[in-house]
Design a protein around this motif. Structure first.
Motif, PDB file in Angstrom:
ATOM      1  N   VAL A 198       0.852  -1.198   0.000  1.00 20.79           N
ATOM      2  CA  VAL A 198       0.000   0.000   0.000  1.00 20.79           C
ATOM      3  C   VAL A 198       0.883   1.242   0.000  1.00 20.79           C
ATOM      4  CG1 VAL A 198      -1.741   1.320   1.271  1.00 20.79           C
ATOM      5  CG2 VAL A 198      -1.821  -1.179   1.280  1.00 20.79           C
ATOM      6  N   VAL A 199       0.646   2.146  -0.961  1.00 19.71           N
ATOM      7  CA  VAL A 199       1.447   3.375  -1.019  1.00 19.71           C
ATOM      8  C   VAL A 199       0.585   4.619  -0.822  1.00 19.71           C
ATOM      9  CG1 VAL A 199       3.210   2.283  -2.455  1.00 19.71           C
ATOM     10  CG2 VAL A 199       1.331   3.510  -3.558  1.00 19.71           C
ATOM     11  N   ALA A 200      -0.735   4.437  -0.734  1.00 17.25           N
ATOM     12  CA  ALA A 200      -1.639   5.573  -0.490  1.00 17.25           C
ATOM     13  C   ALA A 200      -2.959   5.017   0.034  1.00 17.25           C
ATOM     14  CB  ALA A 200      -1.882   6.358  -1.782  1.00 17.25           C
ATOM     15  N   ALA A 201      -3.643   5.813   0.868  1.00 18.93           N
ATOM     16  CA  ALA A 201      -4.925   5.350   1.418  1.00 18.93           C
ATOM     17  C   ALA A 201      -5.772   6.537   1.836  1.00 18.93           C
ATOM     18  CB  ALA A 201      -4.692   4.431   2.621  1.00 18.93           C
ATOM     19  N   ALA A 202      -7.073   6.322   1.875  1.00 15.73           N
ATOM     20  CA  ALA A 202      -8.031   7.333   2.371  1.00 15.73           C
ATOM     21  C   ALA A 202      -9.297   6.603   2.754  1.00 15.73           C
ATOM     22  CB  ALA A 202      -8.338   8.364   1.277  1.00 15.73           C
ATOM     23  N   ARG A 203     -10.053   7.192   3.662  1.00 15.00           N
ATOM     24  CA  ARG A 203     -11.306   6.566   4.075  1.00 15.00           C
ATOM     25  C   ARG A 203     -12.371   7.635   4.185  1.00 15.00           C
ATOM     26  NH1 ARG A 203      -9.571   4.775  10.163  1.00 15.00           N
ATOM     27  NH2 ARG A 203      -9.134   6.808  10.990  1.00 15.00           N
ATOM     28  N   PHE A 204     -13.609   7.234   4.262  1.00 17.19           N
ATOM     29  CA  PHE A 204     -14.654   8.259   4.457  1.00 17.19           C
ATOM     30  C   PHE A 204     -15.721   7.813   5.438  1.00 17.19           C
ATOM     31  CE2 PHE A 204     -17.768   6.407   1.501  1.00 17.19           C
ATOM     32  CZ  PHE A 204     -16.974   5.740   0.584  1.00 17.19           C
ATOM     33  N   TRP A 205     -16.140   8.792   6.226  1.00 19.31           N
ATOM     34  CA  TRP A 205     -17.213   8.608   7.206  1.00 19.31           C
ATOM     35  C   TRP A 205     -18.562   8.682   6.496  1.00 19.31           C
ATOM     36  CZ3 TRP A 205     -16.330   7.954  12.470  1.00 19.31           C
ATOM     37  CH2 TRP A 205     -15.047   8.251  12.928  1.00 19.31           C
ATOM     38  N   ALA A 206     -19.517   7.925   7.021  1.00 17.42           N
ATOM     39  CA  ALA A 206     -20.895   8.017   6.505  1.00 17.42           C
ATOM     40  C   ALA A 206     -21.673   8.967   7.415  1.00 17.42           C
ATOM     41  CB  ALA A 206     -21.539   6.633   6.504  1.00 17.42           C
ATOM     42  N   PHE A 207     -21.628  10.251   7.075  1.00 18.41           N
ATOM     43  CA  PHE A 207     -22.340  11.256   7.874  1.00 18.41           C
ATOM     44  C   PHE A 207     -23.670  11.621   7.233  1.00 18.41           C
ATOM     45  CE2 PHE A 207     -17.913  12.798   9.023  1.00 18.41           C
ATOM     46  CZ  PHE A 207     -17.987  12.439  10.351  1.00 18.41           C
ATOM     47  N   GLN A 208     -24.462  12.349   8.006  1.00 19.67           N
ATOM     48  CA  GLN A 208     -25.523  13.173   7.438  1.00 19.67           C
ATOM     49  C   GLN A 208     -25.064  14.601   7.725  1.00 19.67           C
ATOM     50  OE1 GLN A 208     -28.729  12.135   6.241  1.00 19.67           O
ATOM     51  NE2 GLN A 208     -28.216   9.974   6.486  1.00 19.67           N
ATOM     52  N   GLN A 209     -25.337  15.508   6.794  1.00 23.47           N
ATOM     53  CA  GLN A 209     -24.966  16.909   7.025  1.00 23.47           C
ATOM     54  C   GLN A 209     -26.202  17.771   6.804  1.00 23.47           C
ATOM     55  OE1 GLN A 209     -22.072  18.642   4.292  1.00 23.47           O
ATOM     56  NE2 GLN A 209     -21.232  19.922   5.927  1.00 23.47           N
ATOM     57  N   TRP A 210     -26.406  18.736   7.698  1.00 18.62           N
ATOM     58  CA  TRP A 210     -27.562  19.639   7.533  1.00 18.62           C
ATOM     59  C   TRP A 210     -27.311  20.612   6.401  1.00 18.62           C
ATOM     60  CZ3 TRP A 210     -32.022  18.848  10.065  1.00 18.62           C
ATOM     61  CH2 TRP A 210     -31.984  18.024  11.185  1.00 18.62           C
ATOM     62  N   TRP A 211     -28.278  20.707   5.492  1.00 18.21           N
ATOM     63  CA  TRP A 211     -28.227  21.747   4.448  1.00 18.21           C
ATOM     64  C   TRP A 211     -29.612  22.365   4.341  1.00 18.21           C
ATOM     65  CZ3 TRP A 211     -24.159  24.117   2.704  1.00 18.21           C
ATOM     66  CH2 TRP A 211     -22.922  23.475   2.793  1.00 18.21           C
ATOM     67  N   GLY A 212     -29.706  23.658   4.646  1.00 20.10           N
ATOM     68  CA  GLY A 212     -30.999  24.354   4.589  1.00 20.10           C
ATOM     69  C   GLY A 212     -32.035  23.679   5.483  1.00 20.10           C
ATOM     70  N   GLY A 213     -31.582  23.136   6.633  1.00 28.13           N
ATOM     71  CA  GLY A 213     -32.518  22.563   7.601  1.00 28.13           C
ATOM     72  C   GLY A 213     -32.942  21.139   7.298  1.00 28.13           C
TER      73      GLY A 213
END
Ligand SMILES: CC(C)(COP(=O)(O)OP(=O)(O)OC[C@H]1O[C@@H](n2cnc3c(N)ncnc32)[C@H](O)[C@@H]1OP(=O)(O)O)[C@@H](O)C(=O)NCCC(=O)NCCS
Length: 389
Positions: free
Chosen positions: A59-74
């Motif tokens: 492995v020479v590179a890595a990234a991960r992502f969270w499963a969020f909800q984000q408020w947009w316009g309520g």
């Protein structure tokens, strides 16, 4: 770049490699934290949210992502929160980071996230891939003694514990939907319970609000505060300020339009700390359908979107906004229309006025006389996050 470089899903067998690259990127991972880090990593692996680049088997590179909800316009919009983007030093500057991030974008699309966001250590790579500034994380500071005298003594409050996680989430949801907030993240109830269980965090709950704060280098620091009324706002801030005999300053992660700014007389430090985060649309029609818009605005406009990375967003679209909701549908109209790339669309979604986008080359075409209706539809309170991820 050699042909041996390919995208992979990170597995448990790759984690030693990932930790090596990570240490060379962010500094050493303390031995005491290694087990916890691996436990966290496994959650991303299990859900297919950990992507890497290998050279042969390494492995020479890595990234991960969270499963969020984000408020947009309520309203809550599913958001992929990208973190831990690392490339081994000997592979940097050769397009490996870009290859990795393209893999991340592809995966966020496959998993159905309409939008993605991240805190950039450097903006260049992310801008090339269509991210643009979406908002800030603000940290203000107030003299503890000023907060102490805010009053609210008639409001009853009690200590909050892990069992109150559900109630906290209800209070947050009520505040952000009525306040039509943009930016804050929604964490899973189990994570909120863990946060409240940590004895270094001091949680207090009122009928219509709560505060969670802790010690920070001899000062106190508010991580989140929600108050449904002036009295509760005063009571919760005064509770934190009651520490003024020991702490001079209360730092606070709050919105720039939080009521505290209108209640307290002074800031402790005139320089608020800002961290900028970036946003990108993954699925433009889904992103528009999911967010809230300013009520009272009716809008019909054609948009020409050009997205070099996610071609599903490219094309002529018709944007309709009415009664606080929006829709993006394919349009067969021809002729001049407002033209945006991925960065311009992200910035518009985050409430950046079209005049700014035109002057920075991120928007062109269409009629500038239609801009103000579009601006009004996307506008609202400034977008902000409380959390770093
Ligand atoms: C930042 C990082 C991920 C970039 O990876 P990389 O493989 O070097 O990126 P690429 O070669 O694909 O570069 C893509 C673009 O970003 C630019 N770029 C990369 N690193 C940069 C930096 N530190 N400063 C400014 N620009 C940078 C490149 O010049 C290139 O732009 P160009 O095509 O206009 O020349 C890598 O340097 C790294 O791991 N850094 C340490 C950890 C870190 O900061 N992670 C980011 C956390 S958000």
């Amino acid at each position: 770049m050699t042909d041996a470089l390919r995208l992979v899903d990170i597995t448990a067998a790759h984690l030693d490699d990932v930790i090596r690259v990570r240490s060379r990127s962010f500094g050493p991972l303390a031995a005491a934290n290694r087990e916890e880090w691996i436990k966290d990593a496994q959650e991303f692996i299990d859900d297919g949210r950990f992507v890497g680049v290998v050279d042969g088997e390494e492995v020479v590179a890595a990234a991960r992502f969270w499963a969020f909800q984000q408020w947009w316009g309520g309203r809550q919009v599913p958001m992929a929160g990208v973190a831990g983007v690392v490339v081994a030093p000997e592979y940097r500057g050769r397009g490996v980071g870009s290859k990795l991030m393209r893999g991340v974008l592809q995966r966020t699309a496959e998993k159905g996230f309409p939008i993605t966001a991240l805190y950039p250590a450097t903006t260049v790579i992310y801008r090339h891939l269509g991210y643009e500034f979406g908002g800030h994380r603000y940290r203000f500071s107030f003299p503890a003694a000023d907060l102490r005298s805010l009053g609210g003594k008639d409001v009853s409050i009690r200590r909050a514990g892990p069992d109150d996680a559900g109630r906290l989430l209800e209070l947050v949801a009520e505040a952000h939907s009525t306040g039509r907030s943009s930016g804050p993240l929604v964490w899973a109830e189990s994570k909120v319970a863990e946060w409240l269980e940590d004895e270094d965090n001091f949680g207090y709950l009122a009928e219509d609000g709560f505060v969670v704060y802790n010690w920070d280098d001899g000062d106190l620091r508010v991580d989140e505060i929600i108050a449904g009324s002036e009295a509760t706002s005063r009571a919760l801030w005064a509770t934190v300020g009651s520490g003024s005999s020991i702490a001079n300053t209360v730092k606070a992660y709050v919105a720039p339009n939080d009521p505290v700014h209108l209640l307290v007389e002074h800031e402790a430090d005139k320089h608020a700390q800002l961290q900028r985060w970036m946003l990108r649309m993954v699925d433009a029609p889904a992103a528009i359908a999911a967010r809230g818009f300013a009520t009272g605005v009716s809008l019909e406009a054609d948009l020409d979107l050009d997205d070099a990375e996610l071609s599903g967003n490219t094309g002529r679209w018709h944007l309709s906004v009415a009664e606080g909701s929006g829709r993006l549908t394919t349009s067969t109209a021809t002729g001049d229309a407002l033209r945006l790339g991925a960065r311009g669309l992200a910035a518009l979604y985050a409430g950046t006025p079209l005049a700014t986008l035109r002057r920075s080359g991120l928007a062109a075409g269409g009629s500038t006389s239609a801009d103000s209706a579009i601006d009004t539809a996307f506008a609202g309170a400034p977008s902000y996050m409380l959390d770093y991820f």
